[in-house]
Design an enzyme around this catalytic site. Structure first.
Site: not given
Ligand code: AMP
Length: 287
Positions: A39, A178, A186
């Site tokens: 994030h 990431v 992650l």
């Molecule tokens: P979430 O809180 O899981 O809905 O994720 C919010 C945003 O963070 C989404 O656009 C995800 O794709 C992004 N995100 C989650 N994990 C990662 C990661 N490991 N690397 C890059 N972006 C991420």
């Protein structure tokens, strides 16, 4: 500037309007909280490219199935606020479910064909919930740019198509995955894993890396790569394959022979925890 917190749509709109009046561009990072370095990479990109950065933290009920982890999804809000402060976020938008879905809400966004495959096949209704809440957030914040992670490749594709089909005036930025030092992508859900599952969770990125190497060495038959991915997960203790897919990156439809932009994606269950990972390759027509 201190980080402000808005829990109502009216307050969020007011804060964004003030920023607009000051001539600032607006970047939006939609999240469900439990913020980690993935994030933060989106927040940093938004910070670099915009005068005013909004992070939404909302565990969206409509994207969870009835037997999924909505109730136990982590909500460490105070820590999330500290992380946002450290990244100089201007506004945290943290509504409750009644603010986003007041009584009588019946309008949903569906991105057909893209929403039914891959994760959509085992999570019916998931992407309908995602597309709906993201369009709501776009309408509330009206950002110049919105930041999503390649980790959720299908989600990024679906949002791109929704933006195009519904003529939403926002620039989509998709940032790289990431990873932990061993390669595990992650995810807020990684904290559900016990020590044994955490050790074995590296199988997703390892299998994808191996498949990637095979493509770089000349493999072009999708079935061979799907078999490789399937076998690697099957050989991992505690891992149950949801899907292994080699698809066209734009349409998410299965490929026979690899060509153009190719998405290789995995979804794997470790007990009740479902993890996803993916890698994208570009096959040049002369290779
Ligand atoms: P979430 O809180 O899981 O809905 O994720 C919010 C945003 O963070 C989404 O656009 C995800 O794709 C992004 N995100 C989650 N994990 C990662 C990661 N490991 N690397 C890059 N972006 C991420």
């Amino acid at each position: 500037m201190p980080t402000n917190i808005a829990t109502t749509i009216a307050d969020a709109r007011r804060a964004v309007a003030e920023a607009r009046q000051r001539g600032l561009s607006v970047g939006l990072v939609p999240t469900m909280g439990a913020l980690h370095a993935g994030h933060l990479s989106l927040i940093r990109a938004a910070r670099q490219e915009n005068g005013f950065v909004v992070v939404s933290i909302f565990v969206n009920p409509t994207q969870f199935g009835p037997s999924e982890d909505l109730a136990r999804y982590p909500r460490p809000f105070a820590e999330d606020v500290d992380k946002c402060r450290a990244e100089s976020v201007d506004l945290i938008f943290h509504p409750d479910a009644a603010e986003m879905y007041p009584d009588g809400h019946v309008t949903f966004v569906e991105v057909h064909s893209l929403q039914e495959v891959l994760c959509g096949a085992s999570r019916p209704g998931h992407f309908r919930g995602v597309a709906t809440v993201v369009l709501q957030l776009f309408n509330i914040v009206q950002p110049d740019a919105a930041y999503f992670g390649q980790k959720d490749a299908q989600q990024a594709r679906i949002i791109a198509r929704m933006i195009r089909d519904l003529h939403v005036p926002v620039r989509l930025r998709v940032m790289p995955i990431v990873r932990e030092s061993d390669g595990l992508a992650l995810s807020s859900r990684n904290q559900y894993l016990d020590a044994e599952q955490r050790k074995n969770a590296v199988a997703l990125s390892r299998a994808l890396q191996e498949a990637r190497r095979r493509v770089e060495q000349g493999e072009r038959t999708a079935a061979v790569l799907v078999k490789l991915l399937t076998e690697r997960i099957a050989a991992t203790p505690g891992a149950v394959l949801d899907y292994a897919a080699v698809v066209d990156e734009a349409t998410l439809q299965p490929l026979t022979r690899l060509a153009g932009k190719v998405l290789m994606a995995l979804a794997v269950r470790y007990g009740a925890t479902r993890l996803i990972d993916n890698t994208v390759l570009e096959i040049r027509s002369d290779s």
